[in-house]
Design an enzyme around this catalytic site. Structure first.
Site, PDB file in Angstrom:
ATOM      1  N   LYS A   1       0.837  -1.204   0.000  1.00  0.00           N
ATOM      2  CA  LYS A   1       0.000   0.000   0.000  1.00  0.00           C
ATOM      3  C   LYS A   1       0.875   1.258   0.000  1.00  0.00           C
ATOM      4  O   LYS A   1       0.682   2.168  -0.777  1.00  0.00           O
ATOM      5  CB  LYS A   1      -0.884  -0.058   1.251  1.00  0.00           C
ATOM      6  CG  LYS A   1      -1.858   1.034   1.407  1.00  0.00           C
ATOM      7  CD  LYS A   1      -2.771   0.717   2.596  1.00  0.00           C
ATOM      8  CE  LYS A   1      -3.430   1.987   3.093  1.00  0.00           C
ATOM      9  NZ  LYS A   1      -4.291   1.744   4.254  1.00  0.00           N
TER      10      LYS A   1
ATOM     11  N   GLY B   1      -4.638  -2.307   5.458  1.00  0.00           N
ATOM     12  CA  GLY B   1      -3.864  -3.420   4.899  1.00  0.00           C
ATOM     13  C   GLY B   1      -4.495  -4.778   5.177  1.00  0.00           C
ATOM     14  O   GLY B   1      -4.641  -5.612   4.286  1.00  0.00           O
TER      15      GLY B   1
ATOM     16  N   GLU C   1      10.752  -4.771   4.036  1.00  0.00           N
ATOM     17  CA  GLU C   1      10.804  -6.182   3.619  1.00  0.00           C
ATOM     18  C   GLU C   1      10.403  -6.316   2.149  1.00  0.00           C
ATOM     19  O   GLU C   1      11.081  -6.968   1.348  1.00  0.00           O
ATOM     20  CB  GLU C   1       9.857  -7.042   4.466  1.00  0.00           C
ATOM     21  CG  GLU C   1      10.243  -7.190   5.928  1.00  0.00           C
ATOM     22  CD  GLU C   1       9.626  -6.134   6.824  1.00  0.00           C
ATOM     23  OE1 GLU C   1       9.287  -5.029   6.334  1.00  0.00           O
ATOM     24  OE2 GLU C   1       9.496  -6.408   8.038  1.00  0.00           O
TER      25      GLU C   1
ATOM     26  N   GLU D   1      -3.844  -7.337  15.167  1.00  0.00           N
ATOM     27  CA  GLU D   1      -3.399  -5.995  14.774  1.00  0.00           C
ATOM     28  C   GLU D   1      -4.558  -5.003  14.963  1.00  0.00           C
ATOM     29  O   GLU D   1      -4.345  -3.830  15.235  1.00  0.00           O
ATOM     30  CB  GLU D   1      -2.905  -5.990  13.320  1.00  0.00           C
ATOM     31  CG  GLU D   1      -2.046  -4.792  12.983  1.00  0.00           C
ATOM     32  CD  GLU D   1      -1.278  -4.913  11.681  1.00  0.00           C
ATOM     33  OE1 GLU D   1      -0.061  -5.170  11.698  1.00  0.00           O
ATOM     34  OE2 GLU D   1      -1.913  -4.761  10.614  1.00  0.00           O
TER      35      GLU D   1
ATOM     36  N   HIS E   1      -2.807 -33.994  17.264  1.00  0.00           N
ATOM     37  CA  HIS E   1      -1.622 -34.777  17.616  1.00  0.00           C
ATOM     38  C   HIS E   1      -0.493 -33.887  18.106  1.00  0.00           C
ATOM     39  O   HIS E   1       0.665 -34.306  18.145  1.00  0.00           O
ATOM     40  CB  HIS E   1      -1.185 -35.612  16.408  1.00  0.00           C
ATOM     41  CG  HIS E   1      -2.251 -36.590  16.011  1.00  0.00           C
ATOM     42  ND1 HIS E   1      -2.349 -37.848  16.551  1.00  0.00           N
ATOM     43  CD2 HIS E   1      -3.312 -36.456  15.176  1.00  0.00           C
ATOM     44  CE1 HIS E   1      -3.402 -38.463  16.050  1.00  0.00           C
ATOM     45  NE2 HIS E   1      -4.012 -37.638  15.210  1.00  0.00           N
TER      46      HIS E   1
HETATM   47  O1  F6P Z   1       3.625  -3.294   9.718  1.00  0.00           O
HETATM   48  C1  F6P Z   1       2.256  -3.491   9.663  1.00  0.00           C
HETATM   49  C2  F6P Z   1       1.684  -3.121   8.323  1.00  0.00           C
HETATM   50  O2  F6P Z   1       1.549  -1.738   8.219  1.00  0.00           O
HETATM   51  C3  F6P Z   1       0.364  -3.817   8.113  1.00  0.00           C
HETATM   52  O3  F6P Z   1      -0.697  -3.170   8.689  1.00  0.00           O
HETATM   53  C4  F6P Z   1       0.306  -3.903   6.636  1.00  0.00           C
HETATM   54  O4  F6P Z   1      -0.631  -4.847   6.225  1.00  0.00           O
HETATM   55  C5  F6P Z   1       1.731  -4.281   6.316  1.00  0.00           C
HETATM   56  O5  F6P Z   1       2.504  -3.567   7.247  1.00  0.00           O
HETATM   57  C6  F6P Z   1       2.195  -4.022   4.926  1.00  0.00           C
HETATM   58  O6  F6P Z   1       2.126  -2.662   4.565  1.00  0.00           O
HETATM   59  P1  F6P Z   1       2.275  -2.227   3.069  1.00  0.00           P
HETATM   60  O7  F6P Z   1       1.137  -2.788   2.294  1.00  0.00           O
HETATM   61  O8  F6P Z   1       2.246  -0.714   3.093  1.00  0.00           O
HETATM   62  O9  F6P Z   1       3.587  -2.734   2.549  1.00  0.00           O
END
Ligand code: F6P
Length: 530
Positions: A194, A252, A200, A338, A369
């Site tokens: 978003k 998100g 990451e 969250e 199990h």
């Molecule tokens: O770190 C939490 C968060 O902001 C979530 O709420 C969101 O779904 C995720 O990171 C990913 O964010 P983005 O879509 O901006 O990469």
């Protein structure tokens, strides 16, 4: 308010749930909305308790809160945003106005652009530099990963598009293991973020571009982006025709219904994706129109509050007897934890009571199990939420499905009934034991029982049903949050770790000293950078 509930609960805590059953209880304490049956009769809730819980919802002006959400009011007050993931499945397109503008034309236009693109990817009209797209890699994390990853797996029987893969972890192992068997010339990479800043995702996106650049002339041509940050997607080199945006009123963890669901749409096709949206829309309508006492999300939420805030059970287990829902617990962890893992009320004052519970789970029968021992005989009570389908998708393996159903029903029955000391003794007698050894062994075989569970049963896991189920849980979160008076739609609690991780970069690379860190962190840095 919670005190009166607790006083009531302490009076009824020890009664037998099994004894509450008369001829009508199962029907009275369940909701069947055609295709979906929610049974909560195996909880310690009777008519009086349910009435009290419904009054709780009324006193919290739940209906007004619900109207405000669906109407696009800015109920996410700390970020000044509306909460309108429901607009993404408003297939009737009735107007929803935010800041004086109907949002529906843009929503439908984006849906139709997604459908055109997904169709081209599926039929080979959009090609990679080595021919028809065979594989799609969605790079995203949190809400930009869990929704489509969960849904693509859940709807595997409906796949007739390219294979879909999901990379989320910044651990290079994730992307390395995913890309190693793929051909860059026939792979489409979807960068789902978003904000288009999440470290990451952006790191993995760069890695994927590097992987592709070695093999194809124009790597950017095989990238698409799901993001509201169009300047950033352009900087990354993704053509605007393959950028699908959404507004800040889609959180998100509520975003699978829009562009973030593109990989799902490519996997199952636009028509089935619309079925998925229709299922959610049907749940939206039910949530908005059913009486509170017959309203599935409201009841699910009230039972959640009863178990967590009143009875004090800190966790709840989500136990799908459906292997294809194996990512549902992880999905719900983000959705619920969250959203409702907060400590302050909307006005900033300390929350009156505990907020959201710890959500965890695994598919049955595997969990049986592993951790069910504690669920049955441990000292802590874990309310269990079972999910199960009447029918599988493997007609040749119907006998296996029957076994699966039998196990699911057996677990909720065992939690309800338990096994008394006398029954355990009889078992030991049958084994030939006697005297003190019989007594000792019998104690270990006692099940206290009287442990609460609910079961959500559905006919078969189809796109429509999955849409219903996910929307059901979304509205549960909303109801719990509204009654607790917290903001379910921000997530400030994820910020501090992100800031500290950024600050640790130069320390780990040796550019800065770790001297301002605490002793533990310094020791770990030393060990990890040696
Ligand atoms: O770190 C939490 C968060 O902001 C979530 O709420 C969101 O779904 C995720 O990171 C990913 O964010 P983005 O879509 O901006 O990469």
């Amino acid at each position: 308010m919670w005190e009166s509930f607790k006083a009531h609960q302490s009076k009824i805590a020890d009664r037998s749930i099994l004894d509450l059953f008369d001829d009508d209880r199962a029907a009275d304490f369940s909701v069947n909305i055609g295709g979906l049956l929610f049974d909560y009769s195996k909880t310690n809730i009777d008519t009086q308790t349910r009435d009290m819980l419904i009054k709780l919802a009324q006193d919290a002006s739940l209906k007004d809160c619900r109207t405000a959400m669906f109407a696009g009011e800015k109920i996410n007050e700390t970020e000044g945003r509306a909460v309108l993931h429901t607009a993404l499945r408003n297939l009737d397109a009735h107007p929803i106005v935010v800041d004086g503008q109907d949002v529906m034309p843009d929503v439908l236009q984006t849906l139709s652009r997604m459908e055109d693109f997904a169709t081209l990817v599926r039929n080979g009209g959009f090609k990679g530099q080595g021919g028809k797209i065979t594989d799609v890699v969605n790079i995203g994390i949190g809400g930009s990963d869990l929704g489509p990853a969960m849904a693509v797996l859940a709807l595997a029987p409906f796949h007739d598009g390219p294979r879909c893969h999901f990379v989320s972890n910044v651990d290079g192992a994730h992307i390395a293991d995913t890309l190693k068997d793929l051909d860059p010339k026939t792979t489409l990479v979807i960068v789902a973020s978003k904000t288009f800043t999440t470290i990451e995702t952006m790191t993995n996106a760069q890695t994927a571009r590097g992987w592709m650049a070695g093999q194809v002339g124009d790597p950017g041509a095989q990238f698409a982006a799901l993001s509201s940050a169009t300047e950033k997607t352009a900087e990354f080199g993704i053509d605007p025709s393959r950028v699908f945006g959404f507004e800040d009123w889609v959180g998100g963890r509520y975003s699978v219904w829009g562009p973030i669901g593109l990989s799902l749409m490519i996997a199952i096709g636009p028509d089935r994706f619309r079925d998925f949206l229709s299922g959610a829309q049907a749940m939206d309508q039910h949530f908005q129109t059913a009486d509170l006492a017959e309203n599935m999300p409201v009841l699910l939420a009230l039972i959640g509050l009863w178990h967590n805030q009143v009875c004090g059970y800190a966790t709840r287990a989500v136990l799908p007897y459906d292997q294809r829902l194996s990512r549902l617990p992880a999905y719900l962890q983000q959705l619920e934890m969250e959203s409702n893992g907060k400590s302050v009320a909307m006005d900033g004052s300390a929350a009156e009571t505990h907020t959201g519970p710890i959500v965890w789970g695994e598919p049955g029968t595997n969990g049986q199990h592993a951790f069910y021992q504690l669920i049955h005989q441990g000292t802590r009570i874990v309310p269990c939420e079972f999910l199960v389908a009447a029918k599988g998708h493997e007609p040749d393996l119907a006998h296996q499905h029957q076994l699966l159903v039998a196990n699911c029903l057996a677990q909720s029955e065992a939690l309800l009934r338990g096994r008394s000391l006398d029954e355990a003794r009889a078992l030991m007698v049958a084994k030939g034991l006697q005297g003190p050894e019989l007594e000792r062994q019998a104690q270990h075989r006692v099940f206290a029982g009287n442990r609460p569970s609910t079961t959500l049963a559905y006919v078969q896991l189809t796109p429509f049903v999955l849409g219903q189920i996910i929307a059901l849980y979304e509205h549960r979160v909303f109801v719990e949050g509204a009654i607790l008076g917290i903001n379910s739609y921000d997530q400030w609690g994820v910020e501090l770790g992100k800031e500290l991780a950024t600050a640790l970069g130069p320390i780990l690379s040796g550019e800065q000293s770790s001297k301002n860190k605490d002793g533990s962190t310094q020791m770990l840095i030393n060990f990890l950078t040696k």
